[in-house]
Design a protein around this motif. Structure first.
Motif, short mmCIF file in Angstrom:
data_model
loop_
_atom_site.label_atom_id
_atom_site.label_comp_id
_atom_site.label_asym_id
_atom_site.label_seq_id
_atom_site.Cartn_x
_atom_site.Cartn_y
_atom_site.Cartn_z
N GLN A 659 0.77 -1.45 0.06
CA GLN A 659 0.50 0.04 0.09
C GLN A 659 1.21 1.23 0.05
O GLN A 659 2.16 0.60 0.50
CB GLN A 659 -1.06 0.42 1.41
N LEU A 660 0.68 2.07 -1.19
CA LEU A 660 1.31 3.52 -0.88
C LEU A 660 0.41 3.75 0.65
O LEU A 660 -0.92 4.55 0.52
CB LEU A 660 1.00 4.33 -1.56
N ALA A 661 1.08 4.66 1.24
CA ALA A 661 0.77 5.07 2.99
C ALA A 661 1.58 6.60 2.67
O ALA A 661 2.49 6.51 2.96
CB ALA A 661 1.08 3.98 4.08
N PHE A 662 0.59 7.35 3.84
CA PHE A 662 1.19 8.73 3.93
C PHE A 662 1.19 9.34 5.64
O PHE A 662 -0.19 8.64 5.92
CB PHE A 662 0.63 10.06 2.63
N SER A 663 1.96 9.39 6.32
CA SER A 663 2.13 9.89 7.24
C SER A 663 1.88 11.33 7.99
O SER A 663 2.45 11.71 7.92
CB SER A 663 3.04 9.18 8.08
N ASN A 664 0.33 11.76 8.86
CA ASN A 664 -0.02 12.56 9.32
C ASN A 664 0.75 13.66 10.07
O ASN A 664 0.82 14.36 9.90
CB ASN A 664 -1.21 12.31 9.57
N THR A 665 1.34 12.89 10.96
CA THR A 665 2.33 13.04 11.56
C THR A 665 3.90 14.00 10.64
O THR A 665 4.26 14.55 11.99
CB THR A 665 2.94 12.26 13.14
N SER A 666 4.22 13.55 9.62
CA SER A 666 5.12 14.16 9.70
C SER A 666 5.34 15.41 9.33
O SER A 666 4.06 15.43 7.30
CB SER A 666 5.89 12.73 8.00
N PHE A 667 6.11 15.83 9.09
CA PHE A 667 6.39 17.60 8.26
C PHE A 667 6.77 17.47 6.77
O PHE A 667 6.45 17.37 5.72
CB PHE A 667 7.62 18.25 8.71
N ILE A 668 6.83 15.71 6.14
CA ILE A 668 7.71 15.92 4.99
C ILE A 668 7.16 14.15 4.64
O ILE A 668 7.20 13.85 3.65
CB ILE A 668 9.46 15.81 4.81
N LYS A 669 6.03 14.81 4.70
CA LYS A 669 5.24 13.22 5.14
C LYS A 669 4.94 12.64 2.78
O LYS A 669 4.93 11.76 2.56
CB LYS A 669 3.22 13.56 4.76
N ASN A 670 4.16 14.02 1.98
CA ASN A 670 4.02 13.76 0.86
C ASN A 670 5.91 13.51 -0.21
O ASN A 670 6.00 12.58 -0.62
CB ASN A 670 3.96 14.79 -0.25
N ALA A 671 6.71 13.99 0.70
CA ALA A 671 8.43 13.87 0.23
C ALA A 671 9.26 12.49 0.50
O ALA A 671 9.65 11.52 0.15
CB ALA A 671 8.87 14.55 0.47
N ALA A 672 8.49 11.98 1.78
CA ALA A 672 8.95 10.67 1.78
C ALA A 672 7.46 9.36 2.92
O ALA A 672 7.51 9.81 3.91
CB ALA A 672 9.93 10.51 3.62
N PRO A 673 7.43 8.67 1.89
CA PRO A 673 5.54 7.97 2.07
C PRO A 673 6.44 7.00 3.07
O PRO A 673 7.13 7.08 3.23
CB PRO A 673 5.03 7.94 0.90
N LEU A 674 5.87 6.23 3.76
CA LEU A 674 5.73 5.19 4.20
C LEU A 674 6.33 4.34 3.53
O LEU A 674 6.35 4.13 2.47
CB LEU A 674 4.46 4.51 5.07
N THR A 675 7.58 2.95 3.98
CA THR A 675 7.67 1.76 3.59
C THR A 675 6.88 1.27 2.68
O THR A 675 5.59 0.82 3.35
CB THR A 675 8.49 1.20 5.01
N GLY A 676 7.06 0.56 1.68
CA GLY A 676 6.95 -0.63 0.82
C GLY A 676 6.40 -1.46 1.76
O GLY A 676 6.43 -2.40 2.48
N ARG A 677 6.19 -3.14 0.80
CA ARG A 677 6.60 -4.23 1.34
C ARG A 677 7.55 -4.91 1.77
O ARG A 677 8.45 -3.81 1.03
CB ARG A 677 5.89 -5.06 -0.22
N ASN A 678 7.91 -4.82 2.85
CA ASN A 678 9.23 -5.44 3.53
C ASN A 678 9.48 -5.77 4.21
O ASN A 678 8.15 -6.86 5.40
CB ASN A 678 9.29 -4.20 3.72
N LEU A 679 10.76 -7.63 3.53
CA LEU A 679 10.36 -8.89 4.37
C LEU A 679 11.62 -8.40 4.99
O LEU A 679 12.58 -8.29 3.94
CB LEU A 679 10.44 -9.83 2.86
N THR A 680 11.41 -8.32 5.91
CA THR A 680 12.51 -9.09 6.67
C THR A 680 13.19 -10.92 7.56
O THR A 680 12.38 -10.93 8.21
CB THR A 680 12.62 -8.40 8.52
N VAL A 681 14.44 -10.82 7.40
CA VAL A 681 14.86 -11.97 7.80
C VAL A 681 15.59 -11.54 9.10
O VAL A 681 16.68 -11.29 8.78
CB VAL A 681 15.07 -12.87 7.11
#
Length: 687
Positions: A659-681
């Motif tokens: 999902q393309l997601a934006f954080s309303n709490t961020s000063f740069i929400k449109n410049a830095a969306p939240l991380t996309g699909r992420n697999l951690t091992v």
């Protein structure tokens, strides 16, 4: 939340789910008895999590391993009532109940983390989640032990850098490696403690190398956030003398980090205020609606970055039965030499320096007329300066002193708690045109917990606290490109007065567990950055004061469905408004609701989580709305042995649907969306 050691992430569940299973809940409760709640070391009185009068979040063990991210803010962002200030990959601070910055105190085992993260959201928190043993988040009367200004709450990161005991077999430790896909992150950490007789030594370290991270599908800025890389090296050595009645130890910690600052736009460097309006050189007119319109115009090589260096000394000690009438003496002290350079191209544009020390001494007295409590003193000094192009705050020296008292009284099924704190603050500013400021404030809080039935409790707190204005709020004046703002301080600011009521209902044992809290915080003279004007997303901000009210709830309920499966519901919401129809406060988190399923089978455990973050349309002037999004996360752990060494393999998939997601709490929400699909091992060994 109430934390029990046999249930991971005690969260919510609906009665309907329980009816789908044939065995009654009482059967599962009898087969899986509750263990004592986790001790909250930041509570001053060392209470269990189910004894607190306000909600407390405690992350430890497998739950902490699953939650840990590269920053403290992202590590805690999934907990009810907590979000983060998301500023790319390198800087992210916890936001509690809509409050951030100096209203959230961050501690390293009871001593304040002295960095520059309260000054601006692009400054990293100098605390390493991968080296944490336990992370606690609390509010209420016990938080007064750490500062009346901690209106949002206190985050206490427990580590092992100063040993409190000598390992029984002479040594113990752990090692961990992990990789992820979204930022191609590679990270490794170790910690080892050894000792003999009365001496114990400890060493630990972490190294992280992460590239620019990928975002969800459909972003018009591309597939990755330019400049969103993060490289971190942290190391610590400590030594302790451990006796039958306590310990005394010393540790040195060194941290180096380099991370990018997404969202810079040099087009606005010439902007300056004319009264309450912006003038931006040859640009004509203003855009009052499209916040951060040009935030992602840069190529990766043009993005400024931070080089951070922090050196810190810690002293910790505890002594049981130090003098007649007292059960324990506790000492915490630290000295920090912090510096970070903001670099553009090959030139250092701005250098931030922060030399600070703090010390706190607590003594727990034996019961007097039934009252048990802690009396303490605290002192700190911060020498802060910013030099260069974006030195928007004059050099200052801030001294704080405080005395506090926390008391509790137990009567049958009732527990009462009272907190009192008085603070003095002096700020000296290095400027011919600005005036030094002195202020003082008194904070008081009353709480009660009633265990009205087996496994149930009702807690409530009433508090009246003072927060004294910070040097940045008083003296800021200049362009701050990281947040795309021109900031104006206000020397006429007075202290804030917060009047808070909090009500929490818990069920802390059995097949069904839950915690539900509602709160209302009316703050007189609330200090915030009010946007006066905006030009293509660049904002003119002046610190001002207005009465404000924060109202919200947070909760979670978990049902043990059978010996293997559990299910939960969770959610939170906060509404922050200015008094007398003054509108909404900026960058307030949106409502969030979700469901979680967990499973435990032999050596396996796993969690599946889905939650919805709603659209945030209750925004301040010049602030744009933020669309809602859905998030699906999966994780699994496998406990085994490699030879004779206990090992844990883990895997987690966050934002599985990309999902393309934006954080309303961020000063740069449109410049830095939240991380996309992420697999951690990852793999973690303990020995």
């Amino acid at each position: 939340m109430t934390v029990t050691k046999h249930l991971h992430r005690p969260t919510p569940l609906t009665l309907a789910l329980t009816l789908a299973f044939a065995a009654p809940a009482s059967v599962w409760a009898q087969q899986a008895p509750a263990l004592p709640a986790v001790t909250v070391s930041a509570s001053a009185l060392a209470l269990g999590s189910d004894e607190m009068s306000t909600p407390v979040t405690v992350l430890e063990g497998e739950e902490l391993v699953r939650a840990r991210e590269a920053t403290l803010g992202e590590t805690l962002a999934g907990q009810p009532g907590i979000t983060s200030s998301h500023f790319g990959a390198g800087a992210s601070r916890p936001i509690i109940r809509g409050m951030d910055g100096p209203r959230v105190k961050i501690l390293s085992d009871g001593a304040e983390v002295q960095d520059a993260s309260t000054i601006s959201p692009d400054h990293a928190v100098a605390a390493e989640p991968m080296l944490s043993e336990q992370i606690e988040v609390l509010r209420g009367p016990s938080a007064l032990a750490y500062g009346g200004g901690a209106v949002g709450g206190v985050v206490n990161v427990i580590d092992k850098k100063i040993p409190t005991r000598v390992p029984a077999k002479g040594y113990e430790g752990s090692a961990e490696v992990r990789v992820n896909s979204a930022a191609r992150e590679k990270a490794g950490a170790f910690e080892v403690t050894g000792g003999s007789g009365n001496i114990a030594v400890h060493a630990e370290g972490v190294k992280r190398n992460a590239s620019e991270y990928k975002v969800g599908s459909g972003w018009d800025g591309g597939s990755t956030v330019p400049g969103s890389y993060n490289r971190t090296d942290t190391g610590s050595v400590g030594v302790s003398w451990v006796g039958e009645r306590g310990f005394l130890g010393l540790a040195f910690t060194s941290q180096h980090a380099e991370y990018g600052l997404p969202g810079h736009n040099h087009e606005f460097e010439s902007c300056h205020p004319h009264g309450t309006h912006l003038h931006c050189g040859g640009h004509e007119g203003h855009n009052h609606g499209d916040e951060e319109e040009h935030d992602h115009d840069h190529e990766s090589g043009d993005v400024p970055y931070v080089k951070l260096k922090s050196q810190r000394w810690d002293v910790r000690g505890e002594l049981r039965d130090p003098v007649p009438g007292f059960a324990k003496l506790r000492l915490r002290a630290s000295f920090t030499d912090y510096q970070h350079d903001e670099i553009e191209g090959t030139e250092v544009a701005t250098t931030f320096k922060n030399k600070a020390h703090d010390a706190r001494l607590e003594m727990e007295h034996h019961p007097v007329f039934g009252w048990r409590g802690v009396v303490g003193l605290q002192t700190s000094k911060r020498d802060f300066s910013a030099l260069g192009e974006e030195a928007y705050v004059a050099p200052t020296v801030t001294k704080k002193h405080a005395a506090f008292l926390i008391e509790e009284y137990k009567l049958d099924q009732w527990r009462f708690e009272a907190g009192l704190r008085h603070e003095w603050q002096d700020i000296a500013v290095d400027s011919a045109t600005l005036q030094d400021r002195s202020a003082k404030g008194t904070s008081v809080s009353l709480g009660a917990v009633w265990k009205f039935a087996p496994q149930y409790s009702l807690g409530s707190t009433l508090s009246r606290t003072h927060r004294l204005p910070s040097a940045e709020e008083l003296y800021a004046h200049g362009v701050h490109m990281a947040t795309a703002t021109y900031e104006l301080g206000n020397q006429d600011l007075n202290k804030e007065t917060s009047n808070n009521i909090d009500l929490t209902l818990r069920k802390y044992a059995g097949a069904t567990t839950f915690s539900a809290s509602a709160y209302r915080n009316k703050i007189d003279n609330y200090i915030f950055g009010s946007t006066l004007d905006s030009h293509e997303g660049f904002q003119l901000i002046q610190y001002t004061q207005r009465d404000a009210t924060f109202t919200g709830f947070e909760g979670q309920i978990r049902q043990q469905l059978n010996l293997m499966f559990g299910a939960s519901l969770f959610g939170d919401s906060v509404r922050a408004r200015l008094a007398d129809g003054g509108g909404n406060l900026p960058r307030i988190p949106a409502q969030r609701f979700g469901v979680r399923f967990d499973a435990n089978w032999q050596a396996w455990s796993g969690v599946a989580e889905f939650y919805r973050v709603n659209k945030q349309d209750k925004v301040a002037a010049f602030e744009t709305e933020t669309p809602g999004y859905n998030m699906l996360n999966l994780s699994a752990n496998y406990d085994t042995r490699i030879g004779t060494t206990p090992a844990q393999f883990y895997i987690k998939a966050n934002n599985l649907t990309n999902q393309l997601a934006f954080s309303n709490t961020s000063f740069i929400k449109n410049a830095a969306p939240l991380t996309g699909r992420n697999l951690t091992v990852g793999l973690r060994l303990t020995f």
